[in-house]
Design a protein around this motif. Structure first.
Motif, PDB file in Angstrom:
ATOM      1  N   GLY A   1      15.523 -16.549  -1.055  1.00 36.48           N
ATOM      2  CA  GLY A   1      14.815 -16.958  -1.761  1.00 36.48           C
ATOM      3  C   GLY A   1      14.214 -16.183  -2.900  1.00 36.48           C
ATOM      4  O   GLY A   1      14.867 -14.706  -2.470  1.00 36.48           O
ATOM      5  N   ALA A   2      13.832 -16.643  -4.519  1.00 40.98           N
ATOM      6  CA  ALA A   2      12.919 -15.649  -5.212  1.00 40.98           C
ATOM      7  C   ALA A   2      11.618 -15.386  -4.369  1.00 40.98           C
ATOM      8  O   ALA A   2      11.148 -16.042  -3.998  1.00 40.98           O
ATOM      9  N   ILE A   3      11.681 -13.638  -4.599  1.00 42.33           N
ATOM     10  CA  ILE A   3       9.865 -13.588  -4.851  1.00 42.33           C
ATOM     11  C   ILE A   3       8.945 -13.095  -5.181  1.00 42.33           C
ATOM     12  O   ILE A   3       9.687 -12.279  -6.354  1.00 42.33           O
ATOM     13  N   ASP A   4       8.114 -13.639  -5.715  1.00 40.49           N
ATOM     14  CA  ASP A   4       6.805 -13.407  -7.031  1.00 40.49           C
ATOM     15  C   ASP A   4       5.732 -12.929  -5.116  1.00 40.49           C
ATOM     16  O   ASP A   4       5.613 -13.140  -4.616  1.00 40.49           O
ATOM     17  N   ASP A   5       4.665 -12.100  -6.322  1.00 38.53           N
ATOM     18  CA  ASP A   5       3.306 -12.306  -6.092  1.00 38.53           C
ATOM     19  C   ASP A   5       3.599 -10.995  -5.058  1.00 38.53           C
ATOM     20  O   ASP A   5       2.739 -11.544  -4.089  1.00 38.53           O
ATOM     21  N   ILE A   6       3.817 -10.680  -4.619  1.00 39.91           N
ATOM     22  CA  ILE A   6       3.603  -9.464  -3.397  1.00 39.91           C
ATOM     23  C   ILE A   6       2.391  -8.726  -3.776  1.00 39.91           C
ATOM     24  O   ILE A   6       2.341  -7.858  -4.041  1.00 39.91           O
ATOM     25  N   ASP A   7       1.863  -9.443  -2.582  1.00 37.03           N
ATOM     26  CA  ASP A   7      -0.243  -8.844  -2.170  1.00 37.03           C
ATOM     27  C   ASP A   7      -0.399  -8.590  -1.579  1.00 37.03           C
ATOM     28  O   ASP A   7      -1.398  -8.181  -1.274  1.00 37.03           O
ATOM     29  N   TRP A   8       0.548  -8.282  -0.476  1.00 36.61           N
ATOM     30  CA  TRP A   8       0.388  -6.912   0.975  1.00 36.61           C
ATOM     31  C   TRP A   8       1.424  -6.424   1.333  1.00 36.61           C
ATOM     32  O   TRP A   8       2.412  -6.852   1.415  1.00 36.61           O
ATOM     33  N   ARG A   9       1.403  -5.280   1.076  1.00 42.16           N
ATOM     34  CA  ARG A   9       2.210  -4.189   1.933  1.00 42.16           C
ATOM     35  C   ARG A   9       2.014  -3.323   2.768  1.00 42.16           C
ATOM     36  O   ARG A   9       1.035  -2.320   1.585  1.00 42.16           O
ATOM     37  N   LEU A  10       2.196  -2.598   3.901  1.00 41.44           N
ATOM     38  CA  LEU A  10       1.963  -1.556   4.494  1.00 41.44           C
ATOM     39  C   LEU A  10       2.482  -1.433   5.629  1.00 41.44           C
ATOM     40  O   LEU A  10       3.353  -2.338   5.592  1.00 41.44           O
ATOM     41  N   VAL A  11       2.124  -0.411   5.399  1.00 46.20           N
ATOM     42  CA  VAL A  11       3.097   0.533   7.399  1.00 46.20           C
ATOM     43  C   VAL A  11       2.576   0.289   8.167  1.00 46.20           C
ATOM     44  O   VAL A  11       0.832   1.143   7.819  1.00 46.20           O
ATOM     45  N   VAL A  12       2.466  -0.363   9.632  1.00 49.16           N
ATOM     46  CA  VAL A  12       1.578  -0.538  10.479  1.00 49.16           C
ATOM     47  C   VAL A  12       2.572   0.750  11.780  1.00 49.16           C
ATOM     48  O   VAL A  12       3.457   0.150  11.898  1.00 49.16           O
ATOM     49  N   ARG A  13       1.745   1.082  11.996  1.00 49.54           N
ATOM     50  CA  ARG A  13       2.413   1.976  13.515  1.00 49.54           C
ATOM     51  C   ARG A  13       1.945   0.613  14.564  1.00 49.54           C
ATOM     52  O   ARG A  13       0.782   0.745  14.987  1.00 49.54           O
ATOM     53  N   PHE A  14       2.714   0.707  15.326  1.00 49.16           N
ATOM     54  CA  PHE A  14       1.913  -0.230  17.088  1.00 49.16           C
ATOM     55  C   PHE A  14       2.252   0.236  18.274  1.00 49.16           C
ATOM     56  O   PHE A  14       3.683   1.186  17.847  1.00 49.16           O
ATOM     57  N   GLU A  15       1.508   0.633  18.771  1.00 51.53           N
ATOM     58  CA  GLU A  15       1.574   1.836  19.522  1.00 51.53           C
ATOM     59  C   GLU A  15       1.562   1.039  20.957  1.00 51.53           C
ATOM     60  O   GLU A  15       1.083  -0.148  21.145  1.00 51.53           O
ATOM     61  N   LYS A  16       1.886   1.335  21.819  1.00 46.37           N
ATOM     62  CA  LYS A  16       2.185   0.397  23.588  1.00 46.37           C
ATOM     63  C   LYS A  16       1.497   1.138  24.642  1.00 46.37           C
ATOM     64  O   LYS A  16       1.785   2.193  25.001  1.00 46.37           O
ATOM     65  N   ARG A  17       0.266   0.653  24.490  1.00 48.46           N
ATOM     66  CA  ARG A  17      -0.839   1.487  25.934  1.00 48.46           C
ATOM     67  C   ARG A  17      -1.416   0.436  26.481  1.00 48.46           C
ATOM     68  O   ARG A  17      -1.088  -0.875  26.138  1.00 48.46           O
ATOM     69  N   LEU A  18      -1.592   0.953  27.653  1.00 54.43           N
ATOM     70  CA  LEU A  18      -2.338  -0.027  28.839  1.00 54.43           C
ATOM     71  C   LEU A  18      -3.687   0.958  28.849  1.00 54.43           C
ATOM     72  O   LEU A  18      -2.918   2.263  29.840  1.00 54.43           O
ATOM     73  N   ALA A  19      -4.691   0.017  29.294  1.00 54.02           N
ATOM     74  CA  ALA A  19      -5.631   1.446  29.619  1.00 54.02           C
ATOM     75  C   ALA A  19      -5.238   1.146  31.721  1.00 54.02           C
ATOM     76  O   ALA A  19      -4.501  -0.045  32.053  1.00 54.02           O
ATOM     77  N   THR A  20      -5.722   2.242  31.777  1.00 59.25           N
ATOM     78  CA  THR A  20      -5.288   2.137  33.557  1.00 59.25           C
ATOM     79  C   THR A  20      -6.573   0.795  34.240  1.00 59.25           C
ATOM     80  O   THR A  20      -6.108   0.966  35.913  1.00 59.25           O
TER      81      THR A  20
END
Ligand code: FAD
Length: 418
Positions: free
Chosen positions: A286-305
């Motif tokens: 597909g053609a790509i237009d209007d990239i209106d949101w771009r970011l790098v996100v860090r996703f951790e894996k955590r669990l409360a005890t």
């Protein structure tokens, strides 16, 4: 309103989980107030899809019609590597409403907020919990009302200051205050990392590509990449990065528009987007237009005890964190909010004892231990495709479902969840 009479339940955090929990409590006619330290609701998509089970939860509070009006339906998950379509999972194969509804988190929060307003439930923005302590049959909570104060002359600059502090004694606190949860920290509950963190470069844009009612997972040997169709002509691609050094970005839920410039992080340049697509998803034309949101996100894996004790309990990201692909954090969080709110309401009405809350906490630890791969196992059935077998664990965390529905989807691929 505020300061006059303490509610029976104080919900900390006006994210999707806190708002949904408050709605359930309000429908039980339990006096409830929501506080949030942010000055206004979220303005972005973040978690963007509602599992079939979450649609049932929204039906319970009379919102499913409004959600489906605005959402885009997803019926299948296509599994890819390179140019090859390796398998397909049919979300609609099982029970009644087993499709996924794509709707941005801010829209969902907006609908929940309107429903609360209609019931007269206060949502107090710019109100931060700053102290909490259980004594007898009440939790003593200090709430600071924050105010913007103009600092300096010439150049407009603002700082947040405490305009007022309130002390409340409430029968229950429901902590839905996200991954840095003050409520969890007040209870001294550790939140250890239980798996490797992942970084994703995320792009939302307009395109003429039409992939139908399908979400796609590109599962390379080590990296997971996700394509979600959005309402309208938009799509979101998330590409897992092998390494990323800008960790200071963290995973802060920014209430302002988050737009990290390509100059600052070259990995977010349009050239990188085209490079990712060429290498990882050559079928995407597909053609790509209007990239209106771009970011790098860090996703951790955590669990409360633990998920709480006594009169203070956690739901949502306050208790767990996982990767983004299957939108499990928010969807399981909504169910947690549902179960916890009903349990608290029943205790307050005298229909259940405090052990109901202990059972809630134990159930949370059990489910998340499985989802995060700390307990249970995923076993390939005989004759399963070796490509699927090699990705069994990752698939469990990447399909948009949980519980029995997730087990059913895994069975379609020849994987048995123990
Ligand atoms: C950029 C971004 C992209 C994301 N993408 C995905 C995705 O693709 N898939 C996915 O599954 N998930 C994604 N997520 C995660 C998803 O947004 C969370 O799982 C979801 O928001 C959790 O909801 P919650 O209600 O538990 O917590 P939150 O939405 O984090 O809400 C917690 C609230 O508590 C408030 N708060 C915190 N401390 C206090 C205090 N002391 N006093 C008062 N209020 C307080 C905060 O201001 C916040 O509004 C993304 C998150 C971000 C930031």
């Amino acid at each position: 309103m505020f300061g006059k009479k303490a509610p029976d339940v104080l919900v900390v955090g006006a994210g999707p989980v806190g708002l949904y929990s408050a709605l359930v409590l309000a429908r039980h006619k339990i006096p409830v107030t929501v506080v949030d330290k942010a000055w206004r609701p979220a303005s972005r998509a973040y978690a963007l899809a509602l599992h079939g089970a979450s649609l049932d939860l929204l039906e319970e509070v009379g919102l499913v019609g409004r959600v489906l009006e605005k959402a885009r339906r997803v019926d299948t998950v296509g599994l890819y590597e390179g140019s090859d379509r390796k398998a397909e999972v049919r979300l609609t194969a099982g029970d009644r409403r087993a499709f996924v509804a794509v709707m941005s988190q801010d829209r969902l929060e907006g609908l929940l907020g309107e429903a609360l307003e209609a019931l007269g439930v206060p949502i107090l923005w710019s109100h931060r919990i700053s102290h909490m302590e259980e004594a007898g049959d009440r939790v003593h909570v200090a709430v600071d009302k924050l105010e913007k104060e103009s600092m300096g002359y010439g150049v407009a600059r603002f700082d947040w200051t405490i305009a007022k502090s309130y002390d409340w004694k409430v029968p229950f606190v429901l902590g839905a205050d996200g991954y840095q949860s003050f409520v969890r920290r007040s209870l001294d509950i550790p939140f250890p990392e239980v798996g490797k963190a992942q970084h994703f470069a995320v792009f939302e844009f307009e395109t003429d590509a039409d992939l139908g009612p399908e979400m796609r997972l590109v599962l390379e040997a080590e990296r997971t990449n996700v394509l979600w169709p959005l309402p309208g002509r938009r799509m979101r691609w998330s590409f897992e990065l092998e390494e990323f050094s800008g960790d200071e970005l963290s995973r802060q839920k920014d209430r302002l528009l988050v737009q990290v410039g390509g100059d600052e992080y070259p990995v977010l340049d349009p050239e990188h987007l085209y490079g990712f697509l060429k290498e990882r998803a050559p079928w995407f034309k597909g053609a790509i237009d209007d990239i209106d949101w771009r970011l790098v996100v860090r996703f951790e894996k955590r669990l409360a005890t633990s998920f709480g004790r006594g009169r203070t309990w956690l739901a949502g990201d306050a208790g767990h964190m996982t990767g983004p692909a299957g939108i499990q954090s928010m969807n399981v969080g909504l169910r947690e909010g549902h179960d916890l709110a009903h349990a608290i309401a029943n205790v307050l009405k005298g229909d259940a004892g405090m052990e109901k809350l202990t059972a809630y906490g134990e159930g949370r630890t059990e489910e998340w231990s499985r989802l995060l791969g700390l307990a249970g196992a995923v076993k390939p059935l005989p004759k399963v495709d070796p490509w699927i077998a090699a990705r069994a664990g990752r698939l469990q965390g990447s399909l948009p479902a949980t519980g029995a529905t997730l087990r059913g989807l895994m069975e379609q691929l020849g994987l048995h969840v123990e």
